[in-house]
Each structure stands twice: as C-alpha cells, then as structure tokens.
Enzyme design. Structure first.
Site, PDB file in Angstrom:
ATOM      1  N   ASP A  29      38.367  28.455  40.223  1.00  0.00           N
ATOM      2  CA  ASP A  29      37.305  29.280  39.668  1.00  0.00           C
ATOM      3  C   ASP A  29      36.173  29.175  40.681  1.00  0.00           C
ATOM      4  OD1 ASP A  29      35.638  30.652  37.634  1.00  0.00           O
ATOM      5  OD2 ASP A  29      34.560  28.750  37.699  1.00  0.00           O
ATOM      6  N   LYS A  30      35.830  30.285  41.327  1.00  0.00           N
ATOM      7  CA  LYS A  30      34.892  30.229  42.452  1.00  0.00           C
ATOM      8  C   LYS A  30      33.466  29.880  42.021  1.00  0.00           C
ATOM      9  CE  LYS A  30      33.419  34.145  44.145  1.00  0.00           C
ATOM     10  NZ  LYS A  30      31.962  34.052  43.869  1.00  0.00           N
ATOM     11  N   THR A  31      32.970  30.604  41.013  1.00  0.00           N
ATOM     12  CA  THR A  31      31.563  30.489  40.642  1.00  0.00           C
ATOM     13  C   THR A  31      31.224  29.117  40.068  1.00  0.00           C
ATOM     14  OG1 THR A  31      31.554  32.848  40.137  1.00  0.00           O
ATOM     15  CG2 THR A  31      29.704  31.549  39.321  1.00  0.00           C
TER      16      THR A  31
END
Length: 209
Positions: free
Chosen positions: A69-71
């Site tokens: 999950d990048k954010t």
C-alpha cells in the site's frame, strides 16, 4: 561415527544421527517445535512483524512478489495538489466542488485537495446526500449538482472516456490522479503527489536481497 569412517560428510552423518535419536525419543521433537515457534514469533514481534498464520510465515521464503500500500507506507502520506485539468468546469469550480465534498473524507488524498482549496482562499459549499463509494470515491450534491470524486477505475467501469495518455504521463511521475464528475459528465481531474519516505528505497532493496 561409522558414516564418517565410510567417507560420508559430517552433515550426512549428523543428519542420520539426529534422525535415529528422534525416532528413539520423539518427545524431544515435540518439545522443540513449540519452543522454536515461540522464540521465532517473539523475535518477529520485536521487529514489528505480527504472525497470525505460522504456515504462511514458513511459506514466505518462496515469495517472489510483494505488493505495498503506497500511501503512508512507502510515502509520507502528505499530499499536495500539483495539476488541475479542467474540462466542463473552471479550475476554481473544480477545486471548490471537490474540496467541499472532501470535507467529509478521512482519506489523505481528500485532505490534500481540501487543504489546497483552503490555501487558495476558495469558499467551501454545503454538501447534501454525501455518500462514500468503497474503493471508488465519493459523491454528493453540491450547489445543485451531483458531484463525484472518483478513481480512474470507476471511469473505466462506467465506460466514461478520459485522456489515457495524459493520465499515464502523470502516473509515471508518481502522481495520484482523481477525476471529478459533475452531473455524470467528466468535469476534470486533479493530480496530487506524495513524498517518498527516505527508508523506502532501502526497504525494497532489502526485500530483493
């Protein structure tokens, strides 16, 4: 000792010796396995790794792909608006409608849009019939218009055309793009960027290694 005298390696000999001991007295193995499980779980917990499924943890050595999950994980989670591309609305209307809708959102992208709206001094408008679309975006009635702030995936699902080439250019720059619909018509898009964590590159390198 016989295996060693016959010319076999120490590893081969020790493996056979341990096998015989375990067969003769399996209780030791029964005690060792829970101990190993407990110790390894404890070590993992101290490193911030909570293991819910032991079998999955053991199979992790076969992983060849990791999905992040990048954010807020690989990035700082602090978004700022970088691009506003308007279609049927002016940039001010686009940001005002989106910002008014995002007041009700807890998402980091929504907070970034709301902050940009405030930074520019635009007045927020009241929102009616607010609704969250899980995995897709938000919708509500703003100034008599049905406004939606949605992901590219929503446009594709609803077969709403948009500039794919421009979107890909922004995406390749690491920007997150959301689209604004006004009365089911594409009104424009807002691109935001996030700061990559200093530790992200090292983390990915360690996983590859």
């Amino acid at each position: 000792m016989v295996w060693l005298f016959l010319g076999y390696s120490a590893t081969f000999a020790i493996t056979r010796a341990v096998t015989v001991i375990v067969i003769c007295c399996p209780h030791a193995l029964g005690l060792a396995i829970p101990l190993v499980t407990s110790v390894s779980t404890s070590i993992g917990a101290k490193q911030g790794l909570l293991i819910r499924n032991r079998a999955a943890f053991e199979n992790a050595r076969n992983l060849n792909t990791v999905v992040f999950d990048k954010t807020g994980t690989l990035t700082e989670g602090q978004f700022g608006v970088t691009d506003i591309d308007s279609a049927s609305l002016t940039p001010q209307e686009l940001l005002t409608y989106a910002g008014s809708l995002e007041v009700n959102s807890e998402h980091l992208i929504g907070k970034g849009i709301l902050q940009e709206t405030k930074n520019r001094g635009y007045s927020l408008l009241p929102v009616q019939d607010f609704l969250t679309l899980p995995g897709k975006g938000l919708q509500g009635t703003v100034d008599g218009h049905k406004i939606m702030v949605v992901s590219p995936g929503y446009l594709e699902d609803e077969e709403i055309s948009f500039d794919q080439e421009h979107y890909q250019q922004l995406a390749q720059q690491g920007k997150t793009v959301v689209f604004v619909l006004a009365d089911h018509t594409l009104a424009g898009s807002i691109a935001l960027s996030d700061i990559v964590r200093e530790t992200a590159k090292n983390a990915v390198a360690q996983l590859k290694r």
